[in-house]
Design an enzyme around this catalytic site. Structure first.
Site, PDB file in Angstrom:
ATOM      1  N   GLN A 132      15.978  -4.525   2.622  1.00  0.00           N
ATOM      2  CA  GLN A 132      15.443  -3.027   2.861  1.00  0.00           C
ATOM      3  C   GLN A 132      14.382  -2.936   3.768  1.00  0.00           C
ATOM      4  O   GLN A 132      13.122  -3.542   3.318  1.00  0.00           O
ATOM      5  CB  GLN A 132      15.207  -2.725   1.234  1.00  0.00           C
ATOM      6  CG  GLN A 132      14.581  -1.118   1.328  1.00  0.00           C
ATOM      7  CD  GLN A 132      14.053  -1.005  -0.223  1.00  0.00           C
ATOM      8  OE1 GLN A 132      13.617  -1.875  -0.985  1.00  0.00           O
ATOM      9  NE2 GLN A 132      14.086   0.183  -0.567  1.00  0.00           N
ATOM     10  N   GLY A 133      14.320  -2.277   4.964  1.00  0.00           N
ATOM     11  CA  GLY A 133      13.245  -2.124   5.527  1.00  0.00           C
ATOM     12  C   GLY A 133      12.640  -0.804   5.402  1.00  0.00           C
ATOM     13  O   GLY A 133      12.734   0.307   6.232  1.00  0.00           O
ATOM     14  N   TYR A 134      11.717  -0.654   4.530  1.00  0.00           N
ATOM     15  CA  TYR A 134      10.938   0.728   4.254  1.00  0.00           C
ATOM     16  C   TYR A 134       9.633   0.427   4.534  1.00  0.00           C
ATOM     17  O   TYR A 134       8.984   1.097   5.371  1.00  0.00           O
ATOM     18  CB  TYR A 134      11.156   0.932   2.704  1.00  0.00           C
ATOM     19  CG  TYR A 134      12.489   1.827   2.479  1.00  0.00           C
ATOM     20  CD1 TYR A 134      13.818   1.567   3.011  1.00  0.00           C
ATOM     21  CD2 TYR A 134      12.325   2.910   1.366  1.00  0.00           C
ATOM     22  CE1 TYR A 134      14.801   2.491   2.819  1.00  0.00           C
ATOM     23  CE2 TYR A 134      13.299   3.500   1.063  1.00  0.00           C
ATOM     24  CZ  TYR A 134      14.591   3.313   1.574  1.00  0.00           C
ATOM     25  OH  TYR A 134      15.522   4.003   1.239  1.00  0.00           O
ATOM     26  N   SER A 135       8.931  -0.415   3.804  1.00  0.00           N
ATOM     27  CA  SER A 135       7.504  -0.639   3.660  1.00  0.00           C
ATOM     28  C   SER A 135       6.980  -1.031   5.400  1.00  0.00           C
ATOM     29  O   SER A 135       7.729  -1.956   6.106  1.00  0.00           O
ATOM     30  CB  SER A 135       7.111  -1.704   2.758  1.00  0.00           C
ATOM     31  OG  SER A 135       7.522  -0.930   1.561  1.00  0.00           O
ATOM     32  N   SER A 167      12.093  -7.833   1.157  1.00  0.00           N
ATOM     33  CA  SER A 167      12.508  -8.972   0.262  1.00  0.00           C
ATOM     34  C   SER A 167      13.907  -9.755   0.887  1.00  0.00           C
ATOM     35  O   SER A 167      14.797  -8.933   1.429  1.00  0.00           O
ATOM     36  CB  SER A 167      12.939  -8.625  -1.085  1.00  0.00           C
ATOM     37  OG  SER A 167      11.772  -8.106  -1.649  1.00  0.00           O
ATOM     38  N   GLU A 249      17.786   2.505  -6.435  1.00  0.00           N
ATOM     39  CA  GLU A 249      16.901   1.214  -6.687  1.00  0.00           C
ATOM     40  C   GLU A 249      16.035   1.452  -8.141  1.00  0.00           C
ATOM     41  O   GLU A 249      16.311   0.234  -8.950  1.00  0.00           O
ATOM     42  CB  GLU A 249      15.807   1.050  -5.703  1.00  0.00           C
ATOM     43  CG  GLU A 249      15.140  -0.151  -5.575  1.00  0.00           C
ATOM     44  CD  GLU A 249      14.069  -0.351  -4.395  1.00  0.00           C
ATOM     45  OE1 GLU A 249      13.858   0.829  -3.649  1.00  0.00           O
ATOM     46  OE2 GLU A 249      13.574  -1.377  -4.522  1.00  0.00           O
ATOM     47  N   GLU A 383       2.182   4.110 -10.510  1.00  0.00           N
ATOM     48  CA  GLU A 383       1.080   5.274 -10.286  1.00  0.00           C
ATOM     49  C   GLU A 383       1.909   6.305  -9.561  1.00  0.00           C
ATOM     50  O   GLU A 383       1.918   7.391  -9.883  1.00  0.00           O
ATOM     51  CB  GLU A 383      -0.175   4.997  -9.328  1.00  0.00           C
ATOM     52  CG  GLU A 383      -1.202   4.289 -10.015  1.00  0.00           C
ATOM     53  CD  GLU A 383      -1.026   2.746 -10.021  1.00  0.00           C
ATOM     54  OE1 GLU A 383      -0.069   2.307  -9.530  1.00  0.00           O
ATOM     55  OE2 GLU A 383      -1.540   1.971 -11.028  1.00  0.00           O
TER      56      GLU A 383
HETATM   57  C1  LIG Z   1       8.245  -7.974  -5.654  1.00  0.00           C
HETATM   58  C2  LIG Z   1       8.204  -6.997  -4.439  1.00  0.00           C
HETATM   59  C3  LIG Z   1       9.189  -6.552  -3.372  1.00  0.00           C
HETATM   60  C4  LIG Z   1       9.362  -5.722  -2.650  1.00  0.00           C
HETATM   61  N1  LIG Z   1      10.297  -5.505  -1.546  1.00  0.00           N
HETATM   62  C5  LIG Z   1      10.304  -4.685  -0.931  1.00  0.00           C
HETATM   63  C6  LIG Z   1      11.493  -4.501   0.095  1.00  0.00           C
HETATM   64  O1  LIG Z   1      12.299  -5.313   0.056  1.00  0.00           O
HETATM   65  N2  LIG Z   1      11.342  -3.775   1.216  1.00  0.00           N
HETATM   66  C7  LIG Z   1      10.411  -2.847   1.478  1.00  0.00           C
HETATM   67  O2  LIG Z   1      10.441  -1.834   2.217  1.00  0.00           O
HETATM   68  N3  LIG Z   1       9.435  -2.851   0.533  1.00  0.00           N
HETATM   69  C8  LIG Z   1       9.102  -3.820  -0.466  1.00  0.00           C
HETATM   70  N4  LIG Z   1       8.202  -3.978  -1.355  1.00  0.00           N
HETATM   71  C9  LIG Z   1       6.822  -3.200  -1.067  1.00  0.00           C
HETATM   72  C10 LIG Z   1       6.664  -1.904  -2.012  1.00  0.00           C
HETATM   73  O3  LIG Z   1       7.840  -0.958  -1.867  1.00  0.00           O
HETATM   74  C11 LIG Z   1       5.047  -1.679  -1.742  1.00  0.00           C
HETATM   75  O4  LIG Z   1       4.317  -2.740  -2.209  1.00  0.00           O
HETATM   76  C12 LIG Z   1       4.961  -0.314  -2.603  1.00  0.00           C
HETATM   77  O5  LIG Z   1       5.497   0.723  -2.362  1.00  0.00           O
HETATM   78  C13 LIG Z   1       3.302  -0.125  -2.604  1.00  0.00           C
HETATM   79  O6  LIG Z   1       2.981  -0.043  -1.229  1.00  0.00           O
HETATM   80  P1  LIG Z   1       1.483  -0.875  -0.728  1.00  0.00           P
HETATM   81  O7  LIG Z   1       2.028  -2.131  -1.122  1.00  0.00           O
HETATM   82  O8  LIG Z   1       1.515  -0.492   0.688  1.00  0.00           O
HETATM   83  O9  LIG Z   1       0.212  -0.376  -1.820  1.00  0.00           O
HETATM   84  P2  LIG Z   1      -0.479   1.148  -1.505  1.00  0.00           P
HETATM   85  O10 LIG Z   1       0.577   2.263  -1.188  1.00  0.00           O
HETATM   86  O11 LIG Z   1      -1.506   0.690  -0.430  1.00  0.00           O
HETATM   87  O12 LIG Z   1      -1.176   1.027  -2.973  1.00  0.00           O
HETATM   88  C14 LIG Z   1      -2.199   0.552  -3.370  1.00  0.00           C
HETATM   89  C15 LIG Z   1      -2.650   1.068  -4.836  1.00  0.00           C
HETATM   90  O13 LIG Z   1      -2.876   2.535  -4.561  1.00  0.00           O
HETATM   91  C16 LIG Z   1      -2.186   3.275  -5.553  1.00  0.00           C
HETATM   92  N5  LIG Z   1      -1.888   4.510  -4.718  1.00  0.00           N
HETATM   93  C17 LIG Z   1      -1.526   4.716  -3.678  1.00  0.00           C
HETATM   94  N6  LIG Z   1      -1.074   6.101  -3.454  1.00  0.00           N
HETATM   95  C18 LIG Z   1      -1.539   6.644  -4.635  1.00  0.00           C
HETATM   96  C19 LIG Z   1      -1.436   8.170  -4.846  1.00  0.00           C
HETATM   97  N7  LIG Z   1      -1.057   9.264  -4.263  1.00  0.00           N
HETATM   98  N8  LIG Z   1      -1.420   8.371  -6.347  1.00  0.00           N
HETATM   99  C20 LIG Z   1      -2.232   7.312  -7.169  1.00  0.00           C
HETATM  100  N9  LIG Z   1      -2.232   6.007  -6.832  1.00  0.00           N
HETATM  101  C21 LIG Z   1      -1.960   5.792  -5.552  1.00  0.00           C
HETATM  102  C22 LIG Z   1      -1.008   2.351  -5.650  1.00  0.00           C
HETATM  103  O14 LIG Z   1      -0.503   2.891  -7.054  1.00  0.00           O
HETATM  104  C23 LIG Z   1      -1.528   0.904  -5.497  1.00  0.00           C
HETATM  105  O15 LIG Z   1      -2.075   0.723  -6.858  1.00  0.00           O
HETATM  106  C24 LIG Z   1       8.269  -4.900  -2.371  1.00  0.00           C
HETATM  107  C25 LIG Z   1       6.922  -5.085  -3.215  1.00  0.00           C
HETATM  108  C26 LIG Z   1       7.034  -6.008  -4.125  1.00  0.00           C
HETATM  109  C27 LIG Z   1       5.711  -6.263  -5.106  1.00  0.00           C
END
Ligand SMILES: Cc1cc2nc3c(=O)[nH]c(=O)nc-3n(C[C@H](O)[C@H](O)[C@H](O)COP(=O)(O)OP(=O)(O)OC[C@H]3O[C@@H](n4cnc5c(N)ncnc54)[C@H](O)[C@@H]3O)c2cc1C
Length: 398
Positions: A132-135, A167, A249, A383
């Protein structure tokens, strides 16, 4: 005998003749017997692939899908009977993959018939593994800020940019990707593109984690040419597809939590784990404090299981919805609580990281405790789920 009873008998006989004996033990989480499928996955037990192939030949991994999509085209009653028999015999899933759990449902909803016939059968048969290429480094919770560009090159899209936290990208054959095809509209400029990981210009770098494993990767795209026909929906429709995929998902993450409710990675119940580490008195956990903690957790598990069932029945009839955010956030917290409780039960045995004098099962719990910390981040943080529930389920103002 009704047709349905005859079918039940046929399934039962087929399972007896075809289910490999070596797969009778339940599948452990994070096991190298997990049937991810794809060209690169290697299994410690060859029967995993045998079972995958046998189920694929019948189309029974996705029994409700059309035969031309890799399914068996079965009616709902027959699907129910098949699932009852497979579950009753303790059969493991033939395929467990992101392709099956996340991509396939949106392909069935949004892809053209040609795309369905091209991409669904290899998912059903476990031939192609997807990631999954989202983040991206600047786009996690605020996913629509993504910057990976796909420029129109005539007969192809030219992709440049970077994904992160992908992942199993190093184990996957293809990636479903959110790309920016237009910079004028934040959400309306996003498109949903399928990319072959062997395309020239893709570089994958694994990221090592605290749990000792490296499921995450960074994926870099430099002038990657992707055929036009790999775009799902129209250019700019990607955000709608992306959000729908996240609902699938989150529903799946909740189901996985449900299947692991109350149990340890090694298949023990919490009570059994507590008896092993804290002693047993007249069939009960000897330590009264731990007994109370386990009982409280088990009651919470029951309540969550009922809620999950209600949401699943609703989504089974009407498709997943924003309620998947309730079960995702609830399940994530509960799973984290479970691992905290296991560590409390285990005491010093929870200090083990590798080898003697620690038991393999206890070491695994310690590793998975660290892994569980990601539950409230993956698939969207808790959150963000709470925000979705506030706005889309409870209808609260922004
Ligand atoms: C085990 C695991 C597997 C993953 N696998 C994949 C994958 O296969 N493909 C992929 O694309 N991604 C994957 N991810 C990434 C995951 O989707 C992101 O880490 C997640 O969406 C959070 O983004 P971030 O890490 O940039 O944190 P940020 O968005 O920077 O968030 C940091 C903190 O701020 C809080 N926050 C941010 N915005 C708000 C808001 N508007 N209101 C309240 N709180 C807020 C968040 O809750 C968090 O606590 C994976 C992550 C994990 C842990």
């Amino acid at each position: 005998m009704s047709d349905l009873e005859a079918f039940r008998r046929e399934v039962r006989d087929w399972i007896v003749a075809n289910y490999p004996a070596s797969l009778r033990a339940p599948l452990r989480s994070e096991s190298d017997e997990t049937p991810w499928g794809g060209r690169k996955t290697r299994y410690s037990n060859p029967d995993v692939k045998l079972w995958m192939d046998r189920m694929a030949a019948r189309g029974w991994g996705c029994p409700d899908w059309a035969v031309e999509h890799g399914g068996a085209g079965l009616e709902p009653d027959a699907v129910r009977v098949l699932r009852e028999e497979l579950a009753g015999a303790g059969c493991r899933p033939a395929v467990f993959s992101f392709g099956l759990m996340m991509l396939a449902p949106v392909l069935r909803e949004f892809a053209s018939e040609e795309q369905k016939q091209r991409f669904l059968p290899p998912i059903a048969r476990g031939e192609i593994r997807w990631c999954q290429g989202y983040s991206e480094p600047g786009a996690g919770s605020d996913l629509a800020s993504l910057k990976t560009r796909a420029e129109d090159g005539g007969d192809h899209w030219l992709v440049n940019g970077q994904k992160i936290w992908t992942s199993y990208a190093d184990q996957s054959d293809w990636i479903f990707c959110l790309v920016r095809t237009n910079t004028e509209s934040k959400h309306g400029g996003i498109s949903f593109l399928l990319i072959d990981m062997t395309s020239p210009g893709i570089e994958v770098r694994p990221i090592r984690l605290i749990s000792g494993k490296s499921p995450f990767c960074e994926v870099f795209f430099t002038d990657v040419r992707v055929p036009k026909e790999n775009l799902i929906g129209k250019p700019g429709e990607g955000w709608k597809i992306a959000k729908r995929l996240l609902q699938y998902e989150r529903t799946n993450i909740s189901q996985q939590v449900q299947s692991g409710l109350g149990g340890t990675p090694g298949g023990l119940s919490l009570a059994e784990l507590a008896k092993r580490h804290r002693g047993e008195q007249q069939g009960r956990i000897a330590d009264a404090h731990v007994r109370e903690l386990v009982a409280r957790h088990e009651m919470q598990s029951e309540a969550i299981a009922l809620t999950l069932r209600r949401v699943q029945e609703e989504s089974g009839r009407f498709g997943p919805s924003a309620t998947s955010s309730i079960t995702k956030a609830l399940g994530a917290q509960h799973n984290k609580d479970k691992f905290e409780l296991m560590l409390e039960i285990m005491g010093q045995a929870a200090l083990g990281w590798d080898g003697a004098p620690f038991e393999a099962d206890d070491v695994e719990i310690c590793h998975q405790w660290l892994r569980s910390k990601g539950n409230s981040i993956e698939g969207g943080t808790s959150e963000i789920q709470t925000n979705i529930v506030a706005k889309q389920v409870l209808g609260l103002p922004d």
